[in-house]
Structure formats: C-alpha cells, structure tokens
Write a protein that holds these residues in place. Structure first.
Motif, PDB file in Angstrom:
ATOM      1  N   GLY A   1      -7.737  16.287  -2.261  1.00  0.00           N
ATOM      2  CA  GLY A   1      -7.561  14.910  -1.806  1.00  0.00           C
ATOM      3  C   GLY A   1      -6.330  14.253  -2.382  1.00  0.00           C
ATOM      4  O   GLY A   1      -5.696  14.754  -3.319  1.00  0.00           O
ATOM      5  N   VAL A   2      -5.996  13.095  -1.806  1.00  0.00           N
ATOM      6  CA  VAL A   2      -4.861  12.285  -2.246  1.00  0.00           C
ATOM      7  C   VAL A   2      -5.344  10.854  -2.405  1.00  0.00           C
ATOM      8  O   VAL A   2      -5.990  10.300  -1.503  1.00  0.00           O
ATOM      9  N   THR A   3      -5.082  10.272  -3.556  1.00  0.00           N
ATOM     10  CA  THR A   3      -5.480   8.882  -3.777  1.00  0.00           C
ATOM     11  C   THR A   3      -4.558   7.941  -3.000  1.00  0.00           C
ATOM     12  O   THR A   3      -3.425   8.288  -2.670  1.00  0.00           O
ATOM     13  N   GLU A   4      -5.050   6.757  -2.742  1.00  0.00           N
ATOM     14  CA  GLU A   4      -4.254   5.713  -2.078  1.00  0.00           C
ATOM     15  C   GLU A   4      -4.288   4.484  -2.956  1.00  0.00           C
ATOM     16  O   GLU A   4      -5.320   4.145  -3.533  1.00  0.00           O
ATOM     17  N   LYS A   5      -3.151   3.807  -3.060  1.00  0.00           N
ATOM     18  CA  LYS A   5      -3.039   2.662  -3.950  1.00  0.00           C
ATOM     19  C   LYS A   5      -2.645   1.416  -3.173  1.00  0.00           C
ATOM     20  O   LYS A   5      -1.657   1.409  -2.448  1.00  0.00           O
TER      21      LYS A   5
ATOM     22  N   THR B   1       1.511  13.567  -9.769  1.00  0.00           N
ATOM     23  CA  THR B   1       1.554  12.113  -9.628  1.00  0.00           C
ATOM     24  C   THR B   1       2.907  11.677  -9.079  1.00  0.00           C
ATOM     25  O   THR B   1       3.953  12.077  -9.601  1.00  0.00           O
TER      26      THR B   1
ATOM     27  N   ALA C   1       0.447   5.458   0.320  1.00  0.00           N
ATOM     28  CA  ALA C   1      -0.489   6.521   0.704  1.00  0.00           C
ATOM     29  C   ALA C   1       0.294   7.807   0.925  1.00  0.00           C
ATOM     30  O   ALA C   1       1.513   7.791   1.090  1.00  0.00           O
TER      31      ALA C   1
ATOM     32  N   THR D   1       0.840  -1.192   0.000  1.00  0.00           N
ATOM     33  CA  THR D   1       0.000   0.000   0.000  1.00  0.00           C
ATOM     34  C   THR D   1       0.875   1.242   0.000  1.00  0.00           C
ATOM     35  O   THR D   1       1.849   1.322   0.742  1.00  0.00           O
TER      36      THR D   1
ATOM     37  N   VAL E   1       0.399   7.516  -6.719  1.00  0.00           N
ATOM     38  CA  VAL E   1      -0.437   8.302  -5.812  1.00  0.00           C
ATOM     39  C   VAL E   1      -0.607   9.680  -6.440  1.00  0.00           C
ATOM     40  O   VAL E   1       0.379  10.294  -6.847  1.00  0.00           O
TER      41      VAL E   1
ATOM     42  N   THR F   1      -2.888  18.645 -10.651  1.00  0.00           N
ATOM     43  CA  THR F   1      -2.573  17.360 -10.021  1.00  0.00           C
ATOM     44  C   THR F   1      -1.073  17.092 -10.102  1.00  0.00           C
ATOM     45  O   THR F   1      -0.373  17.669 -10.939  1.00  0.00           O
TER      46      THR F   1
ATOM     47  N   CYS G   1      -2.110  13.585  -6.099  1.00  0.00           N
ATOM     48  CA  CYS G   1      -2.591  14.651  -5.224  1.00  0.00           C
ATOM     49  C   CYS G   1      -3.293  15.696  -6.092  1.00  0.00           C
ATOM     50  O   CYS G   1      -2.730  16.169  -7.076  1.00  0.00           O
ATOM     51  N   THR G   2      -4.523  16.055  -5.712  1.00  0.00           N
ATOM     52  CA  THR G   2      -5.293  17.065  -6.441  1.00  0.00           C
ATOM     53  C   THR G   2      -5.336  18.343  -5.626  1.00  0.00           C
ATOM     54  O   THR G   2      -5.735  18.329  -4.458  1.00  0.00           O
TER      55      THR G   2
END
Length: 502
Positions: free
Chosen positions: A305-309, A334, A295, A293, A322, A332, A324-325
């Motif tokens: 927000g920030v995505t988590e993979k 990446t 994050a 994971t 990951v 964004t 970040c917006t």
C-alpha cells in the motif's frame, strides 16, 4: 355512443355496397367461418396474460363484437390491432369494429384481428378459474352478414411460485468452511493450500424450483471471493459469499520494491519533476491555497500500500510525506513534499526566506534552507548561483597565489640579508684567536701545525701575521645560504612594498 355506432354503420354500409358491386363481377367461394380467443391456460395471481382474437372465413371485409370478462378477477390493460393492410380496428367501451376500408384485403382463410391484455388481480385464490370472451361476433362479406357466434378463453389460477432462495447444503472439497454451514448464514471463510487453483463446491437448493450457480471460484494467490447465487422460482435472489485465501508458494520470495510509479499533488507542480529515485520535492502554492493532498501509486502492483497525506497549510514550509510499503511488508520508502505556501500579497512582492530557528524547532526536524537558484547582479541581470560561486572561488585562488608568491620572494630576500650580516664560524674563531692574550709556553709537546701555518711561521714574524689576520677580518663576509629550517619573518610594510614594485 350512438353517434359513433352510426358512423361505424355508415362505413360498414359503404364497404358492403362496394363489395356487392365487386362480387357481381367476381365469383365467390363460400367457406366455413369461425372465431377464437386464445391465451395461456395457467396463471398465477399478479400475472399478465395476452389473448389473441382470430377469425376464419371467405371474403370477410368487416367484423364486430363485444368483449366480456370478470372484472373482479381480471384487470383490463389494453387492446392492440394485429391485422394489417387497409384494415382498421377501433374499440369503444367493450365493443369493437374492424373493417377493410378499401376492400383490397378481404379475409379468405384466417387472420389474427386483435389482442387484449389482462392482469390477474392479486386477491385471486389459487385453484380458481378466470375467463374472458367475445360475444355477438358478426362478419360481413359485402353481400350479407354472417354470425360467427362467440369466442371464449379460461385459465386456472395456480399456487404462487416459491420465494425460497436458500441452500439446504454447502460443502467444500478442499477445506472446511468457517463457520459451519447454515441456510441463514451467507458469509464464510476458508483457507486452501497453494496447490488448489479452483474451489470445488457441492450445494443443494432448499426448493426444487430454485436455481443456483457459482462464480469466482478460479483462485489466485491471496484473497479471493467466491459467490453462490440462488434464484427462487418467483425470481427472488439470495447470495452466499465465501472468502477464500489461497496460500503463497512456499518457495516464493516477496518483493522489496517500494518505489512509487506516480506522485500526485492536489495543486501546483512538483519540483523537480517526479522520478522514482528522487524522494524530496517542493511545491509552491499561492496564499489562497489552504488545504493540500499528496498521493501516490506503487510501482509494484503487489506492494502492500501507499499512504496518502492531507493537511491544512500554514504560511511557509509545510512538510508532507507519502510512504510506500513493499510486498514484503517491511521495506518502505518515504517521499517528502515541501509545500511552500506564499505570504499574502499586500502590494509588494513577497520575499522567500529560510525558516528561522523557532519555526524549525516547531516543525521538529530542521528544514533545509531555501537558497535562491539565481542572483541578480548589477549590469548583468539574473545569474545562476553556481556561476557566481565558481567565479568567487577562482578570485580567491588568484589572491592566494599572489600572496604566496610575494611571501616567497620576501622570505628569499630576508635569507639573503641575514647571510650577508652573519659571520662564518671560521672567521669568528680567527678574531677570537687574535684578541686572546699570549700564553706562556708549556713543557707539553706542541701538536704538529698544518703545512700552511708552518709556512707562515717560517716566512713571517708574529707581528706581521697578526696584522694580516686583522686585515682579513675587516673584509665583508661571503654571503651564505640560510639553513632551510630558519623561520623568516616578513612585515606587512615589506609585503605591500613588494606588491607596489610588481
């Protein structure tokens, strides 16, 4: 029961005897004696009530009595001693006894002796009366017993408290609620302009005995939750929620910061160490690591927000990203983490290789080749790759310099040889003149000869001049520099010969 009463009577007799002996020395003053049982006069079904038993008098050193109550309406909970000092209170069944075992703290005015607690049973109807009492109260001053009669208590059962925790009205002064108010609807939304910093509300409770209060009505830009809590008379709670959106300042420009403040992985360590400006990392994990994971947290608290993979790992390179917006919703950034899962250990240390073309095609975009950071050289050991690359570049430069020098020397030599072998234009013309046959003189006027030729003609005959010219042509020509645009060819053998002669 009889044995216990006998014990109490013996203790009481001993106390009275000691008190009589003391009273024969100290004069006693007689005061009016009495007893009371007090508690709340208004109850509801299910309530608990505590009654206090008190006595008044002079020189009282012992007491006894019997507790009576209606067990169909009241449930006995327990008894507690209130009088202190050397007094002791014991209860057996419905009877109790209290005495000053050391005769050191007689009651000379009034004192609270004990308390009893009851619960009103749930089936007791409103408007009815419940009661309790203590009868057969007898006190002793050490010389005689004094009857204090009885003490009683009663209370009226009131109607149950209301459980109505609803509002009968809810009004917002700054905007209209959506949906319209209803006592049974507990969730509303409203949008207010930027200028509104606190939500102004008016409300009414459906029951006059209920209380209501508001929390969270100081608004910040964006989403806010305002809660109206209503407590009914019997303690029942009900909550009305208003989701308030306060509009943004018209002059405000949303941020474009899409950097991460932290980038965390479930196992292993990032390489290189995290920096907001670095967007590509690698993490090496053992073969036994199957899930991973990645994050992160945004550097800007207002970022959207920030995505988590999270992914199951295959052997080799696994690319996780990951994103970040920023606050503006469009900017964004990446961050890519290459999770390299090592091969299974089978007794031989695994070798990390770059993914082949098929693996890269399966992954979509071509992965970067994995280049070792160091090379192991004989007699030297581990050496950084950039040291080896620098040394190789230096060697190549030296080789090119030597070759260039040798080629230059060979080219100069070639030019010199050609200069010695090639006759000049003047010499070629002279030879051609001697070899050409003599022509018959013509009637045309002869151009004036140069002074040198005139001198030769005057002093020498034709045969002598020809003989002199032939001698001059047999002498070696003077070397002439080859033109710059002449291409000189140098053979490999000549180049190697020059290298051996250096």
């Amino acid at each position: 029961m009889k044995a216990k009463m006998k014990k109490w009577m013996s203790r009481l007799f001993a106390a009275v005897l000691m008190f009589v002996m003391a009273s024969s020395i100290i004069p006693q003053r007689a005061e009016a004696a009495g007893a009371s049982l007090s508690g709340s006069s208004s109850l509801r079904a299910g309530n608990t009530v505590t009654l206090t038993f008190s006595v008044s008098g002079s020189g009282i050193v012992a007491l006894q009595g019997t507790l009576n109550y209606d067990s169909s309406k009241l449930e006995f909970i327990g008894m507690d001693q209130l009088i202190g000092g050397s007094w002791g209170v014991e209860m057996s069944g419905s009877s109790f006894m209290a005495d000053d075992s050391k005769l050191s703290s007689p009651i000379n005015s009034s004192a609270n002796i004990l308390s009893v607690t009851f619960r009103v049973k749930s089936g007791v109807s409103a408007g009815s009366t419940v009661s309790a009492g203590i009868t057969g109260i007898t006190a002793s001053n050490g010389s005689k017993d004094i009857s204090l009669g009885s003490a009683s208590w009663s209370a009226k059962i009131l109607a149950p408290l209301s459980g109505n925790a609803s509002l009968s009205g809810l009004y917002c002064a700054d905007a209209a609620l959506s949906p319209s108010f209803s006592a049974d609807t507990t969730y509303y939304t409203v949008t207010v302009p930027y200028e509104v910093t606190s939500l102004s509300l008016d409300y009414d409770t459906a029951d006059s005995g209920a209380d209501a209060y508001v929390s969270g009505n100081d608004l910040s830009v964006g989403s806010n939750t305002v809660t109206i809590s209503v407590e009914a008379a019997n303690g029942t709670m009900k909550y009305y929620t208003i989701e308030v959106t306060r509009q943004q300042d018209p002059n405000y420009k949303a941020g474009t910061n899409a950097d991460l403040a932290t980038l965390t992985v479930s196992s292993g360590a990032l390489s290189p160490a995290f920096s907001a400006n670095v967007t590509d990392y690698v993490v090496y994990v053992p073969y036994e690591t199957k899930d991973f994971t990645v994050a992160g947290t945004a550097n800007d608290s207002k970022a959207q927000g920030v995505t988590e993979k999270t992914a199951a790992l295959s052997e080799g390179d696994n690319e996780l990203t990951v994103v970040c917006t920023a606050e503006d919703g469009t900017t964004t950034k990446t961050y890519t983490v290459h999770v390299y899962r090592m091969p299974a250990y089978q007794g031989v240390m695994p070798t990390i290789t770059a993914p082949d073309a098929e693996a890269m095609a399966n992954q979509g975009d071509a992965d970067e080749l994995l280049i070792p950071a160091t090379w192991k050289l004989p007699f030297v050991g581990e050496v950084p790759v950039y040291y080896v690359a620098g040394a190789a570049l230096l060697v190549l430069l030296v080789i090119f310099y030597v070759i260039g020098t040798l080629v230059g020397r060979a080219a100069g030599k070639k030019k010199a040889l050609k200069g010695l072998q090639a006759p000049s234009e003047e010499e070629s013309a002279a030879v051609e003149a001697v070899a050409a046959p003599e022509e018959e003189p013509t009637e045309e006027p002869i151009a004036e000869e140069p002074p040198v030729m005139e001198a030769i003609a005057e002093e020498k005959t034709g045969e002598e001049a020809i003989e002199e010219l032939e001698q001059e042509t047999t002498q070696p020509p003077v070397p002439q520099a080859a033109p710059d645009d002449v291409l000189c060819e140098v053979s490999i053998d000549e180049l190697l010969e020059d290298i051996r002669n250096m």
